[in-house]
Scaffold this active site. Structure first.
Site, PDB file in Angstrom:
ATOM      1  N   SER A  84       0.825  -1.207   0.000  1.00  0.00           N
ATOM      2  CA  SER A  84       0.000   0.000   0.000  1.00  0.00           C
ATOM      3  C   SER A  84       0.859   1.257   0.000  1.00  0.00           C
ATOM      4  CB  SER A  84      -0.908   0.035   1.234  1.00  0.00           C
ATOM      5  OG  SER A  84      -1.641   1.248   1.236  1.00  0.00           O
TER       6      SER A  84
ATOM      7  N   LYS B 261      -4.457  -6.820   3.283  1.00  0.00           N
ATOM      8  CA  LYS B 261      -4.425  -5.661   2.367  1.00  0.00           C
ATOM      9  C   LYS B 261      -5.848  -5.319   1.901  1.00  0.00           C
ATOM     10  CE  LYS B 261      -3.010  -2.365  -0.356  1.00  0.00           C
ATOM     11  NZ  LYS B 261      -3.818  -2.141  -1.476  1.00  0.00           N
TER      12      LYS B 261
ATOM     13  N   HIS C 164      -7.464  -3.518   4.642  1.00  0.00           N
ATOM     14  CA  HIS C 164      -6.901  -2.157   4.629  1.00  0.00           C
ATOM     15  C   HIS C 164      -7.673  -1.289   3.639  1.00  0.00           C
ATOM     16  CE1 HIS C 164      -4.463   0.831   2.504  1.00  0.00           C
ATOM     17  NE2 HIS C 164      -3.857   1.075   3.651  1.00  0.00           N
ATOM     18  N   ASN C 165      -7.892  -1.829   2.447  1.00  0.00           N
ATOM     19  CA  ASN C 165      -8.601  -1.050   1.430  1.00  0.00           C
ATOM     20  C   ASN C 165     -10.048  -0.788   1.831  1.00  0.00           C
ATOM     21  OD1 ASN C 165      -6.199  -1.340   0.039  1.00  0.00           O
ATOM     22  ND2 ASN C 165      -7.219  -1.525  -1.928  1.00  0.00           N
TER      23      ASN C 165
ATOM     24  N   GLU D  90      -9.974   1.921   4.182  1.00  0.00           N
ATOM     25  CA  GLU D  90      -9.679   3.125   3.388  1.00  0.00           C
ATOM     26  C   GLU D  90     -10.975   3.689   2.788  1.00  0.00           C
ATOM     27  OE1 GLU D  90      -6.464   2.545   0.416  1.00  0.00           O
ATOM     28  OE2 GLU D  90      -7.913   3.199  -1.091  1.00  0.00           O
TER      29      GLU D  90
HETATM   30  C1  6PG Z   1      -3.194   1.502  -1.578  1.00  0.00           C
HETATM   31  C2  6PG Z   1      -4.497   1.742  -2.267  1.00  0.00           C
HETATM   32  C3  6PG Z   1      -4.469   1.201  -3.646  1.00  0.00           C
HETATM   33  C4  6PG Z   1      -5.592   1.736  -4.527  1.00  0.00           C
HETATM   34  C5  6PG Z   1      -6.788   0.844  -4.555  1.00  0.00           C
HETATM   35  C6  6PG Z   1      -8.122   1.418  -4.206  1.00  0.00           C
HETATM   36  O1  6PG Z   1      -3.257   0.895  -0.519  1.00  0.00           O
HETATM   37  O2  6PG Z   1      -2.159   1.952  -2.065  1.00  0.00           O
HETATM   38  O3  6PG Z   1      -5.528   1.118  -1.566  1.00  0.00           O
HETATM   39  O4  6PG Z   1      -4.401  -0.184  -3.565  1.00  0.00           O
HETATM   40  O5  6PG Z   1      -5.816   3.041  -4.361  1.00  0.00           O
HETATM   41  O6  6PG Z   1      -6.780   0.326  -5.839  1.00  0.00           O
HETATM   42  O7  6PG Z   1      -8.687   2.000  -5.311  1.00  0.00           O
HETATM   43  P1  6PG Z   1     -10.228   2.086  -5.693  1.00  0.00           P
HETATM   44  O8  6PG Z   1     -10.786   3.206  -4.888  1.00  0.00           O
HETATM   45  O9  6PG Z   1     -10.137   2.394  -7.148  1.00  0.00           O
HETATM   46  O10 6PG Z   1     -10.890   0.769  -5.446  1.00  0.00           O
END
Ligand code: 6PG
Length: 486
Positions: free
Chosen positions: A135, A189, A192-193, A196
């Protein structure tokens, strides 16, 4: 394939040289002790990278055979290609030219179940396969990402020091740890997303309230976020939010935010998180609301048709702007705690389901730097798990309980007032509903059980006796002890 003596100079290789792969290769090359072999399907890209970065001392390979020959044993290669079929194709190629004990690392955003499958297949050939979540975007790949590797402990012995050399560093600790076997790294991961997504949605709702309810300008809101970034909300996402809001469109002179189409896209990792959590039975409502909020935003025809639907008669009347801003800040913080607590619940459930020994405190620790959700707040999570490794829910740890207690009056006001004013705040509202559900002494789930028993004889348990029961709803309504047939 036999090693070719002096040709085998590189200790690490990168396959796939688009931006993420190139940046990761440059990062690796910049750290002492690493010599990096690079390979890309089209040689053009390899040549551009090598000629633009002579300082990196890359060993460029024109074929996958040459790539394998340039690596010393155990050969270690990181695949940085688009997740999906391309990954399988490169794994097959590497399996043909690598030997027993060599290590294939997938640094893409792979679905963790694919990683479990690939790890098994590669292991059966006597090679190691490591799915590593990386990430931090392009900048992180170049200067120091947060890295979440899975795979075997044996592979990590070779890989760990290499990954530690390129990871972000916080308080002297590199942001990398062996998460667990096979797909554990990509699973974490993915979570994590998901977090996010939730964090971004909550920040977006806070912005929307400041803008729509209080009528503040994007520049004024940027100042608010910059201020918030000095306190308990300090994080990369808050910091970049201030920058995005301060941006002025060069073409029109308008705030940048006002010239961007308000339909959020996604590449799918948030959806995976929610799908996985549904399978695991973990309520990640904060993440789900974020995914759905993007989906609602991306329905222009429905939004246009619904724009004439009636809203509330009155607007939010704000007496004191400072109090209002502080209410929104606290609502954001409390909702964020819920989202992280739910994300860690999903990690616990995934670890149990797939047999991984994931150290939650370590996960929070390696998320303190390099990654998109990096934040000061993650230290509190590490501390909470250090104090009580078997913590049943993060939100019940003393620090977080107190934080929410301090924020809840504001949080409730913001959710109630936004509903009255007709301003959507799905993340804030659903986080509060989850919090209240969790702390409720009795939930209406008892009624749901009664309904299920009524129409489907699905049975229920009693609060005062062991066993499983059924009421003869269409008979004399007496209760019977349920048998297996129910
Ligand atoms: C990271 C991000 C990266 C990316 C994802 C999410 O941890 O560096 O999460 O993996 O930004 O692809 O993107 P989307 O919002 O397009 O799903």
């Amino acid at each position: 394939m036999a090693e070719h003596g002096s040709q085998a100079q590189a200790n690490i290789g990168v396959v796939g040289l688009a931006v993420m792969g190139s940046n990761l290769a440059r990062n690796l090359a910049s750290r002492e002790g690493n010599t990096v072999a690079v390979y890309n399907r089209s040689a053009e890209r390899t040549n551009v990278l090598v000629s633009e970065h002579p300082e990196a001392g890359f060993i460029s390979a024109a074929s996958i055979q040459e790539f394998a020959q340039s690596l010393h044993k155990p050969r270690t290669a990181i695949i940085m290609v688009k997740a999906g079929q391309a990954t399988d194709a490169v794994i097959d190629q590497l399996c043909d030219v690598f030997e027993a004990g060599d290590i294939i690392v997938d640094g893409g955003n792979a679905l963790f179940t694919d990683t479990i499958r690939r790890e098994k297949a590669v292991r059966e050939k006597g090679l190691n396969f490591v799915g590593a979540g990386i990430s931090g975007g392009e900048e992180g790949a170049l200067n120091g990402p947060s890295i979440m590797p899975g795979g075997s402990a044996e592979a990590y012995e070779t890989l760990g020091p290499i990954l530690s050399s390129i990871a972000a560093v916080v308080d002297g600790d590199p942001c990398v740890t062996h998460i667990g076997t096979d797909g554990a790294g990509h699973f974490v991961k993915m979570i994590h997303n998901g977090i996010e997504y939730a964090d971004m949605q909550l920040i977006a709702e806070a912005y929307d309230l400041l803008r729509t309810a209080a009528g503040m300008s994007p520049a004024e809101i940027a100042d608010v976020f910059a201020e918030w970034n000095k306190g308990e909300l300090e994080s990369y996402l808050i910091e970049i939010t201030a920058e995005v809001l301060r941006q002025v469109d060069a073409k029109t002179g308008k705030p940048f935010i006002d010239v961007v189409v308000d339909q959020a896209g996604s590449k799918g990792t948030g959806v995976w998180t929610v799908q996985t959590a549904l399978d695991l039975g973990v309520p990640v409502s904060g993440i789900a609301e974020a995914v759905f909020a993007r989906a609602v935003s991306s329905k222009p025809a429905q939004r246009a048709a619904a724009s004439a639907l009636p809203g509330p008669a009155s607007e939010w009347s704000i007496d004191n702007l400072d109090t209002f801003v502080e209410d929104v800040r606290r609502a954001l913080y409390a909702s964020k705690i819920v989202a992280y607590s739910q994300g860690f619940d999903a990690i616990v459930a995934g670890a149990e389901q797939y047999g991984w020994d994931i150290k939650k405190g370590e996960v929070a620790k390696i998320w303190r730097g390099g990654c998109i959700i990096r934040a000061a707040f993650l230290n509190r999570i590490t501390e909470a798990y250090a104090e009580d490794p078997s913590l049943v829910a993060l939100i019940t740890a003393p620090y977080f309980t107190e934080a929410v207690a301090g924020a809840q009056a504001s949080w409730r006001r913001v959710v109630a007032e936004s509903a009255l004013a007709g301003i959507p705040a799905p993340g804030f509202a659903s986080a509060l509903a989850y919090y209240d559900s969790l702390r409720a002494e009795r939930l209406p789930a008892a009624l749901v059980q009664g309904q299920r028993d009524f129409f489907g004889a699905h049975t229920y348990k009693r609060v005062d006796a062991e066993g499983t029961f059924h009421t003869l709803w269409s008979g004399d309504r007496s209760e019977v002890e349920a048998t297996d047939s129910h």
